[in-house]
Design a protein around this motif. Structure first.
Motif, PDB file in Angstrom:
ATOM      1  N   GLU A   1       0.820  -1.212   0.000  1.00  0.00           N
ATOM      2  CA  GLU A   1       0.000   0.000   0.000  1.00  0.00           C
ATOM      3  C   GLU A   1       0.855   1.264   0.000  1.00  0.00           C
ATOM      4  O   GLU A   1       0.470   2.275  -0.590  1.00  0.00           O
ATOM      5  N   SER A   2       2.004   1.233   0.665  1.00  0.00           N
ATOM      6  CA  SER A   2       2.849   2.427   0.696  1.00  0.00           C
ATOM      7  C   SER A   2       3.356   2.775  -0.701  1.00  0.00           C
ATOM      8  O   SER A   2       3.500   3.959  -1.036  1.00  0.00           O
ATOM      9  N   ALA A   3       3.639   1.773  -1.523  1.00  0.00           N
ATOM     10  CA  ALA A   3       4.074   2.039  -2.900  1.00  0.00           C
ATOM     11  C   ALA A   3       2.940   2.652  -3.710  1.00  0.00           C
ATOM     12  O   ALA A   3       3.141   3.611  -4.470  1.00  0.00           O
ATOM     13  N   TRP A   4       1.740   2.117  -3.551  1.00  0.00           N
ATOM     14  CA  TRP A   4       0.604   2.666  -4.299  1.00  0.00           C
ATOM     15  C   TRP A   4       0.258   4.065  -3.803  1.00  0.00           C
ATOM     16  O   TRP A   4      -0.167   4.912  -4.586  1.00  0.00           O
ATOM     17  N   ALA A   5       0.462   4.303  -2.510  1.00  0.00           N
ATOM     18  CA  ALA A   5       0.218   5.638  -1.965  1.00  0.00           C
ATOM     19  C   ALA A   5       1.190   6.648  -2.563  1.00  0.00           C
ATOM     20  O   ALA A   5       0.816   7.793  -2.849  1.00  0.00           O
ATOM     21  N   ALA A   6       2.447   6.242  -2.762  1.00  0.00           N
ATOM     22  CA  ALA A   6       3.447   7.163  -3.305  1.00  0.00           C
ATOM     23  C   ALA A   6       3.116   7.568  -4.741  1.00  0.00           C
ATOM     24  O   ALA A   6       3.407   8.695  -5.154  1.00  0.00           O
ATOM     25  N   ARG A   7       2.503   6.669  -5.496  1.00  0.00           N
ATOM     26  CA  ARG A   7       2.181   6.973  -6.901  1.00  0.00           C
ATOM     27  C   ARG A   7       0.789   7.562  -7.068  1.00  0.00           C
ATOM     28  O   ARG A   7       0.437   8.011  -8.175  1.00  0.00           O
ATOM     29  N   LEU A   8      -0.009   7.581  -5.997  1.00  0.00           N
ATOM     30  CA  LEU A   8      -1.412   7.974  -6.126  1.00  0.00           C
ATOM     31  C   LEU A   8      -1.610   9.436  -6.528  1.00  0.00           C
ATOM     32  O   LEU A   8      -2.460   9.712  -7.398  1.00  0.00           O
ATOM     33  N   PRO A   9      -0.920  10.427  -5.956  1.00  0.00           N
ATOM     34  CA  PRO A   9      -1.200  11.818  -6.339  1.00  0.00           C
ATOM     35  C   PRO A   9      -1.036  12.076  -7.835  1.00  0.00           C
ATOM     36  O   PRO A   9      -1.913  12.688  -8.461  1.00  0.00           O
ATOM     37  N   ALA A  10       0.060  11.613  -8.418  1.00  0.00           N
ATOM     38  CA  ALA A  10       0.268  11.822  -9.855  1.00  0.00           C
ATOM     39  C   ALA A  10      -0.791  11.086 -10.670  1.00  0.00           C
ATOM     40  O   ALA A  10      -1.273  11.601 -11.690  1.00  0.00           O
ATOM     41  N   ALA A  11      -1.166   9.893 -10.219  1.00  0.00           N
ATOM     42  CA  ALA A  11      -2.182   9.125 -10.938  1.00  0.00           C
ATOM     43  C   ALA A  11      -3.521   9.852 -10.921  1.00  0.00           C
ATOM     44  O   ALA A  11      -4.190   9.994 -11.957  1.00  0.00           O
ATOM     45  N   LEU A  12      -3.945  10.331  -9.753  1.00  0.00           N
ATOM     46  CA  LEU A  12      -5.227  11.023  -9.652  1.00  0.00           C
ATOM     47  C   LEU A  12      -5.236  12.296 -10.481  1.00  0.00           C
ATOM     48  O   LEU A  12      -6.235  12.618 -11.138  1.00  0.00           O
ATOM     49  N   GLN A  13      -4.136  13.047 -10.456  1.00  0.00           N
ATOM     50  CA  GLN A  13      -4.109  14.293 -11.215  1.00  0.00           C
ATOM     51  C   GLN A  13      -4.221  14.025 -12.710  1.00  0.00           C
ATOM     52  O   GLN A  13      -4.900  14.762 -13.433  1.00  0.00           O
ATOM     53  N   PHE A  14      -3.583  12.968 -13.189  1.00  0.00           N
ATOM     54  CA  PHE A  14      -3.701  12.631 -14.605  1.00  0.00           C
ATOM     55  C   PHE A  14      -5.117  12.177 -14.940  1.00  0.00           C
ATOM     56  O   PHE A  14      -5.721  12.641 -15.912  1.00  0.00           O
ATOM     57  N   LEU A  15      -5.667  11.294 -14.130  1.00  0.00           N
ATOM     58  CA  LEU A  15      -6.985  10.732 -14.429  1.00  0.00           C
ATOM     59  C   LEU A  15      -8.081  11.780 -14.310  1.00  0.00           C
ATOM     60  O   LEU A  15      -9.087  11.703 -15.016  1.00  0.00           O
ATOM     61  N   GLY A  16      -7.917  12.751 -13.421  1.00  0.00           N
ATOM     62  CA  GLY A  16      -8.930  13.795 -13.252  1.00  0.00           C
ATOM     63  C   GLY A  16      -8.622  15.059 -14.016  1.00  0.00           C
ATOM     64  O   GLY A  16      -9.230  16.102 -13.756  1.00  0.00           O
TER      65      GLY A  16
END
Length: 751
Positions: free
Chosen positions: A373-388
């Protein structure tokens, strides 16, 4: 293994766009059915008997959500083999779709999280929906402009409210709150869908997982699988309609993201293969997908994805780590880590060939990240900004004619991360100003004045994506090798054609030479016999033409063999996708019209902010024709204490009845009137009438949080407020004015 028969298309009704005004709002008559209700009514007519029972339960509890004292137990992210086998043997479609239990769709808890609110709602058994509402969330505002929503699998692992095997969570609320506070994304809702515990692999996969290539996942060989179609059907038919009916979130697929990690990432890919209309989501978040699954053939699902030729959602984000296997096993058997970048490259290549260029496809590879989960948390902000990224465009359209707007729309005292957006184009005095602008802001009549530098919204909202260049080059090398093979085969064919053409030409040249030689001999014989010189001259001309012909053929051969070597390139079809310009994610389509500034936390006693705009040099001002701009500031709403249990399930709020709660609220409001600083005026009405009106308003409130809003409206810091807070067309409303804040001597008036 096919997914098509699991993917039924569904149509999403869109909430009607409401007119937006700066300070006055009128809401539709509440007796008119909402779009979410219409969705449920349509599904009642279409679904089987088991769906009728579920929808009926939803409608029955829509306005009266009960509390339960027991919180859901946390479920392990990793499936226990023996428990999974027993549960799979006992599971049946009839049991899964049976009548809703008495605790279905009940609100279990509400808590503050990352400046917003986390609500946990019972779905089935100990399984829940975990719904995070952003800071400044307002159901009134959201009904006018529904929030985008991100739906994520493995809801137990998202917010840190449940224990996980890795000891960390996705930190989804914190990531979302930071993006909103920085102006990188507009406010949105995050919905976590709990997994099914021992049946997690059954629901998230299209086949039994098997043991992977060379049996490296032998621990999963007995896990159940193949239930992804039923799970996606439940998400589409139960989760989406219920969330849309109870929380004002958008039903537009372009405002919906669906995603997950591991098996949850497999579920996201399966949803995407249903087509944009079939899955109901406009974007996919795919983290560390377990593409090794397949039984009896490993990687069978990967091959199905690579062979898929249908449409994909508008945006897809792929994420993978370099230690997906060894990172959770103490570094042992690290040789299996090589499978996962191979999966990522194959998936990226396949989606690119499907037409997803940089404006639609983003991918990340972190060599040191594990399957946690910590790895997915680290990549989450960039992922959300791209998807949204596309969400901002709808905000631009909504506020295109406004000079400014704020996020949240109703500012609150003491709340960090509040933003103000300013449209330079709509300013009479600053439309031509270039460069930076400043905002001069104060509170309560220009107290605590500050000068704030404004930033271009397009620069702030530019996605911060870190593309894996090494993997990209490897994919490109593969495409180049494939294209080079095609080119070399074409060159071989061209060379054969050239050699054949040259041989034909040289044969013709040789024949012409022979003919010319014969003519020359005949001319010579004629000359020796006393013939004319014209024959000799004609032969000389023919010999000159033959020499030129020979030179031309030699030049052609020399140019052919001197041609430059093949440049490393990909096919034109791939180039047309790879080199697309990324779509702008900013609110201003890359223009410099929109600027934003993050407001400082407003003082606790603030009841309004005052502000003007000016250029960097301070020579041109937009100050509302010398009247300055101002906006009201609300006091922060306190989360009401939650009393679980207590009412035996008959009360919608843990045993505390509506009259009891509203009476307590009125008593609290009456206490605020005891101070000399408050003097509320309502034509022909006194405090008793006010208390009755407030009692009616709180009794009509659907959620305790709305009662807190009504109670906060009685604060002495307000100039005026209305009851109901949002007037309803055709219904009576009262306006209350704070006499102590009237100017020009009106505060001393007795009538």
């Amino acid at each position: 293994m096919q997914l098509s028969h699991h993917c039924r298309q569904t149509s999403c009704s869109h909430k009607p766009a409401a007119c937006l005004h700066l300070r006055a709002h009128v809401q539709r008559n509440p007796h008119h059915a909402s779009s979410g209700t219409r969705i449920l009514q349509q599904q009642q007519q279409q679904q089987q008997h088991q769906r009728h029972l579920i929808v009926a339960s939803v409608q029955q509890q829509q306005h009266d959500r009960s509390l339960q004292s027991a919180a859901p137990d946390s479920s392990s992210h990793t499936v226990d083999k023996q428990a999974a086998g027993d549960a799979a043997a006992a599971a049946s479609p009839t049991a899964a779709a049976g009548p809703a239990s008495s605790g279905r769709w009940q609100l279990l808890s509400r808590s503050n999280l990352a400046g917003g609110t986390l609500e946990v709602v019972a779905w089935e058994g100990e399984r829940c929906l975990r719904i995070w509402l952003p800071p400044g969330y307002s159901s009134v505002d959201a009904h006018r402009a529904p929030y985008p929503a991100v739906y994520l699998n493995d809801g137990q692992n998202l917010f840190g409210d449940c224990a996980t095997l890795s000891g960390a969570s996705w930190g989804a609320a914190g990531a979302a709150a930071q993006l909103i506070a920085a102006g990188k994304l507009p406010p949105f809702v995050v919905v976590g869908i709990d997994h099914a515990g021992p049946l997690r692999s059954l629901e998230y996969t299209p086949c039994t997982p098997g043991s992977g290539p060379r049996g490296f996942r032998s621990d999963a060989s007995d896990w159940p699988g193949g239930g992804i179609g039923a799970y996606l059907g439940r998400v589409r038919d139960e989760v989406l309609p219920w969330v849309s009916a109870h929380y004002p979130v958008s039903t537009d697929p372009q405002d919906r993201v669906f995603g997950g990690s591991s098996f949850g990432g497999i579920a996201a890919l399966a949803a995407g293969m249903c087509g944009a209309e079939g899955c109901g989501f406009g974007a996919l978040l795919v983290e560390s997908p377990s593409l090794w699954i397949g039984d009896p053939e490993p990687e069978a699902f990967l091959q199905e994805v690579l062979a898929y030729k249908g449409s994909w959602p508008s945006r897809v984000y792929l994420g993978m780590g370099g230690r997906e296997y060894s990172g959770t096993r103490g570094g042992q058997r690290a040789e299996h880590d090589a499978n996962f970048p191979r999966y990522l490259k194959s998936l990226y290549a396949s989606l690119t060939l499907s037409g997803l260029g940089p404006s639609r496809l983003a991918w990340a590879f972190e060599p040191e990240h594990a399957h946690t989960e910590s790895a997915w948390a680290a990549r989450l902000p960039a992922a959300l900004q791209f998807l949204g990224g596309g969400w901002w465009q709808r905000w631009l359209q909504r506020y295109d004619n406004e000079l400014f707007f704020t996020i949240p729309r109703r500012l609150k005292a003491g709340m960090p991360g509040q933003l103000l957006f300013f449209n330079r184009r709509n300013s009479h005095t600053l439309a031509g100003a270039r460069g930076g602008l400043k905002m001069i802001v104060g509170s309560n009549g220009w107290q605590h004045t500050q000068h704030l530098q404004m930033k271009l919204a397009g620069e702030v909202q530019r996605p911060e994506l870190k593309e894996p260049q090494q993997l990209r080059e490897q994919v490109l090398d593969g495409w180049r090798a494939e294209y080079r093979g095609t080119q070399e085969e074409q060159l071989r064919q061209q060379e054969q054609e050239f050699q054949h053409r040259m041989a034909t030409e040289r044969d013709r040249l040789a024949a012409a030479r022979a003919a010319t030689a014969a003519a020359a001999a005949a001319a010579a014989a004629a000359g020796s016999a006393g013939g004319g010189e014209s024959g000799v001259g004609g032969v000389a001309q023919q010999e000159q033409q033959l020499r030129e012909w020979q030179q031309h053929l030699d030049d052609q051969e020399r140019q052919w063999w001197a041609r430059p070597p093949l440049a490393p390139a990909v096919s034109p079809q791939i180039q047309s996708v790879l080199y697309q310009q990324p779509a702008s994610c900013s609110i201003g389509e890359g223009s410099s019209d929109w600027l934003l500034v993050q407001l400082p936390p407003l003082p606790a006693d603030a009841y309004e902010i005052n502000f003007v705009f000016c250029d960097a040099a301070g020579t041109a001002y937009d100050n509302n024709d010398s009247n300055d701009f101002w906006l009201p500031v609300r006091q922060p709403e306190q989360l009401l204490p939650w009393t679980p249990g207590g009412g035996g399930g008959g009360s919608s709020d843990g045993g505390l009845s509506r009259p009891a709660r509203s009476s307590g609220t009125v008593a609290a409001v009456a206490a605020t009137f005891a101070g000399d600083a408050c003097g509320w005026l309502a034509p022909g009405r006194g405090l008793e009438a006010y208390a009755e009106a407030l009692d009616a308003a709180t009794a009509a409130a659907e959620r305790p949080a709305e009662e807190a809003v009504a109670a906060a409206a009685a604060s002495c810091q307000y100039f005026f407020f209305s009851l109901p807070p949002v007037p309803v067309a055709g219904a009576a409303a009262s306006l209350f004015v704070n006499k102590s804040r009237l100017c020009s001597g009106l505060h001393e008036a007795t009538a």
